[in-house]
Design a protein around this motif. Structure first.
Motif, mmCIF file in Angstrom:
data_model
loop_
_atom_site.group_PDB
_atom_site.id
_atom_site.type_symbol
_atom_site.label_atom_id
_atom_site.label_comp_id
_atom_site.label_asym_id
_atom_site.label_seq_id
_atom_site.Cartn_x
_atom_site.Cartn_y
_atom_site.Cartn_z
ATOM 1 N N GLU A 80 0.829 -1.207 0.000
ATOM 2 C CA GLU A 80 0.000 0.000 0.000
ATOM 3 C C GLU A 80 0.865 1.260 0.000
ATOM 4 O OE1 GLU A 80 -2.661 -0.523 3.307
ATOM 5 O OE2 GLU A 80 -4.080 -1.694 2.095
ATOM 6 N N HIS A 81 1.971 1.242 0.728
ATOM 7 C CA HIS A 81 2.887 2.389 0.734
ATOM 8 C C HIS A 81 3.452 2.625 -0.663
ATOM 9 C CE1 HIS A 81 5.936 5.225 1.991
ATOM 10 N NE2 HIS A 81 6.835 4.481 1.373
ATOM 11 N N ARG A 82 3.882 1.551 -1.331
ATOM 12 C CA ARG A 82 4.415 1.682 -2.697
ATOM 13 C C ARG A 82 3.358 2.247 -3.640
ATOM 14 N NH1 ARG A 82 5.971 -3.787 -2.479
ATOM 15 N NH2 ARG A 82 4.672 -4.054 -4.323
ATOM 16 N N LEU A 83 2.122 1.777 -3.509
ATOM 17 C CA LEU A 83 1.052 2.264 -4.381
ATOM 18 C C LEU A 83 0.721 3.726 -4.102
ATOM 19 C CD1 LEU A 83 -1.256 -0.854 -4.483
ATOM 20 C CD2 LEU A 83 0.040 0.137 -6.379
ATOM 21 N N ARG A 84 0.785 4.153 -2.840
ATOM 22 C CA ARG A 84 0.576 5.576 -2.527
ATOM 23 C C ARG A 84 1.667 6.421 -3.183
ATOM 24 N NH1 ARG A 84 -1.061 3.744 2.713
ATOM 25 N NH2 ARG A 84 -3.241 4.285 3.049
ATOM 26 N N CYS A 85 2.884 5.920 -3.171
ATOM 27 C CA CYS A 85 3.991 6.643 -3.812
ATOM 28 C C CYS A 85 3.770 6.732 -5.323
ATOM 29 C CB CYS A 85 5.321 5.955 -3.517
ATOM 30 S SG CYS A 85 5.849 6.080 -1.797
ATOM 31 N N VAL A 86 3.353 5.644 -5.945
ATOM 32 C CA VAL A 86 3.088 5.644 -7.388
ATOM 33 C C VAL A 86 1.932 6.589 -7.705
ATOM 34 C CG1 VAL A 86 2.265 4.208 -9.309
ATOM 35 C CG2 VAL A 86 4.044 3.358 -7.780
ATOM 36 N N LEU A 87 0.896 6.577 -6.869
ATOM 37 C CA LEU A 87 -0.245 7.473 -7.053
ATOM 38 C C LEU A 87 0.209 8.934 -6.955
ATOM 39 C CD1 LEU A 87 -3.299 7.810 -7.407
ATOM 40 C CD2 LEU A 87 -3.505 7.620 -4.920
ATOM 41 N N TYR A 88 1.078 9.226 -6.007
ATOM 42 C CA TYR A 88 1.610 10.584 -5.874
ATOM 43 C C TYR A 88 2.388 10.990 -7.130
ATOM 44 C CZ TYR A 88 4.508 14.487 -4.584
ATOM 45 O OH TYR A 88 5.128 15.703 -4.581
ATOM 46 N N VAL A 89 3.243 10.105 -7.597
ATOM 47 C CA VAL A 89 4.029 10.401 -8.802
ATOM 48 C C VAL A 89 3.102 10.660 -9.979
ATOM 49 C CG1 VAL A 89 5.603 9.397 -10.511
ATOM 50 C CG2 VAL A 89 6.128 9.215 -8.080
ATOM 51 N N ALA A 90 2.102 9.811 -10.163
ATOM 52 C CA ALA A 90 1.173 9.978 -11.287
ATOM 53 C C ALA A 90 0.420 11.303 -11.173
ATOM 54 C CB ALA A 90 0.191 8.809 -11.342
ATOM 55 N N GLY A 91 -0.068 11.625 -9.989
ATOM 56 C CA GLY A 91 -0.808 12.870 -9.793
ATOM 57 C C GLY A 91 0.050 14.104 -9.936
ATOM 58 N N SER A 92 1.294 13.992 -9.575
ATOM 59 C CA SER A 92 2.181 15.162 -9.637
ATOM 60 C C SER A 92 2.690 15.442 -11.050
ATOM 61 C CB SER A 92 3.354 14.998 -8.666
ATOM 62 O OG SER A 92 4.177 13.920 -9.057
ATOM 63 N N ARG A 93 2.279 14.657 -12.031
ATOM 64 C CA ARG A 93 2.647 14.903 -13.430
ATOM 65 C C ARG A 93 1.833 16.050 -14.030
ATOM 66 N NH1 ARG A 93 7.043 13.736 -13.037
ATOM 67 N NH2 ARG A 93 6.376 14.018 -10.935
ATOM 68 N N ALA A 94 0.765 16.462 -13.342
ATOM 69 C CA ALA A 94 -0.116 17.519 -13.850
ATOM 70 C C ALA A 94 0.442 18.897 -13.518
ATOM 71 C CB ALA A 94 -1.511 17.372 -13.243
ATOM 72 N N ARG A 95 0.611 19.740 -14.556
ATOM 73 C CA ARG A 95 1.059 21.117 -14.326
ATOM 74 C C ARG A 95 -0.102 22.014 -13.922
ATOM 75 N NH1 ARG A 95 3.732 20.401 -19.418
ATOM 76 N NH2 ARG A 95 2.083 21.686 -20.295
ATOM 77 N N GLU A 96 -1.278 21.825 -14.527
ATOM 78 C CA GLU A 96 -2.405 22.732 -14.293
ATOM 79 C C GLU A 96 -3.634 22.058 -13.691
ATOM 80 O OE1 GLU A 96 -3.292 24.918 -17.857
ATOM 81 O OE2 GLU A 96 -1.168 25.127 -18.336
ATOM 82 N N ARG A 97 -3.993 20.894 -14.194
ATOM 83 C CA ARG A 97 -5.238 20.247 -13.750
ATOM 84 C C ARG A 97 -5.018 18.773 -13.452
ATOM 85 N NH1 ARG A 97 -9.971 23.269 -14.928
ATOM 86 N NH2 ARG A 97 -9.455 25.077 -16.196
ATOM 87 N N LEU A 98 -5.661 18.339 -12.369
ATOM 88 C CA LEU A 98 -5.642 16.934 -11.995
ATOM 89 C C LEU A 98 -7.072 16.513 -11.701
ATOM 90 C CD1 LEU A 98 -4.260 14.273 -11.130
ATOM 91 C CD2 LEU A 98 -3.997 15.297 -8.849
ATOM 92 N N ALA A 99 -7.519 15.442 -12.341
ATOM 93 C CA ALA A 99 -8.859 14.908 -12.105
ATOM 94 C C ALA A 99 -8.743 13.476 -11.603
ATOM 95 C CB ALA A 99 -9.675 14.938 -13.396
ATOM 96 N N LEU A 100 -9.387 13.194 -10.487
ATOM 97 C CA LEU A 100 -9.445 11.849 -9.931
ATOM 98 C C LEU A 100 -10.881 11.373 -10.054
ATOM 99 C CD1 LEU A 100 -7.554 12.524 -6.580
ATOM 100 C CD2 LEU A 100 -6.569 11.850 -8.761
ATOM 101 N N SER A 101 -11.077 10.106 -10.398
ATOM 102 C CA SER A 101 -12.450 9.605 -10.476
ATOM 103 C C SER A 101 -12.542 8.200 -9.910
ATOM 104 C CB SER A 101 -12.964 9.638 -11.914
ATOM 105 O OG SER A 101 -12.319 8.665 -12.688
ATOM 106 N N TRP A 102 -13.741 7.885 -9.411
ATOM 107 C CA TRP A 102 -14.030 6.569 -8.880
ATOM 108 C C TRP A 102 -15.529 6.361 -8.939
ATOM 109 C CZ3 TRP A 102 -12.129 10.567 -5.893
ATOM 110 C CH2 TRP A 102 -13.019 11.146 -5.013
ATOM 111 N N SER A 103 -15.920 5.122 -8.802
ATOM 112 C CA SER A 103 -17.331 4.763 -8.749
ATOM 113 C C SER A 103 -17.572 4.107 -7.399
ATOM 114 C CB SER A 103 -17.647 3.789 -9.883
ATOM 115 O OG SER A 103 -18.982 3.362 -9.800
ATOM 116 N N GLY A 104 -18.603 4.551 -6.705
ATOM 117 C CA GLY A 104 -18.880 3.992 -5.376
ATOM 118 C C GLY A 104 -17.982 4.617 -4.332
#
Length: 126
Positions: A80-104
């Motif tokens: 879970e720690h590794r996945l949080r780090c990967v999620l942070y890296v992916a989200g931090s690729r956005a210069r202006e806009r970041l959109a997260l989505s989920w169902s439920g």
């Protein structure tokens, strides 16, 4: 692998809607790409930067992947720690806009909503 199946699903959905898209992989020549949606795994996004980034399918059912739920103790915490780090890296690729989505229910790996609202304002809240 789990992320690769999601990439294929997203590419297919974009194509079905007539939205130009391309999968980014180790052989992709970024210089030759025109105006199109670039789709990749979160791991592939490391070192890249984009004006806008969308991270879809972040529900509790899909993120973390099913195999993490079967881990116990330290192994699960570490995964879970590794996945949080990967999620942070992916989200931090956005210069202006970041959109997260989920169902439920959102993934437990996402920050609490009150934190996300203050850190990630969205035009949908208006």
């Amino acid at each position: 692998m789990f992320e690769h199946r999601q990439v294929r699903d997203i590419l297919q959905a974009l194509t079905t809607e007539g939205i130009p898209n391309v999968e980014i992989n180790e052989r992709t020549d970024e210089e030759s790409l025109g105006d199109m949606v670039r789709v990749m795994t979160m791991h592939r996004a490391k070192g890249l930067e984009f004006r806008a980034v969308a991270l879809p399918q972040l529900s509790a059912k899909t993120f973390p992947a099913y195999y993490v739920h079967n881990l116990k103790g330290f192994e699960r915490q570490h995964a879970e720690h590794r996945l949080r780090c990967v999620l942070y890296v992916a989200g931090s690729r956005a210069r202006e806009r970041l959109a997260l989505s989920w169902s439920g229910t959102p993934s437990p790996l996402l920050p609490p909503r009150r934190v996300a609202d203050s850190v990630l304002p969205t035009e949908f809240d208006q």
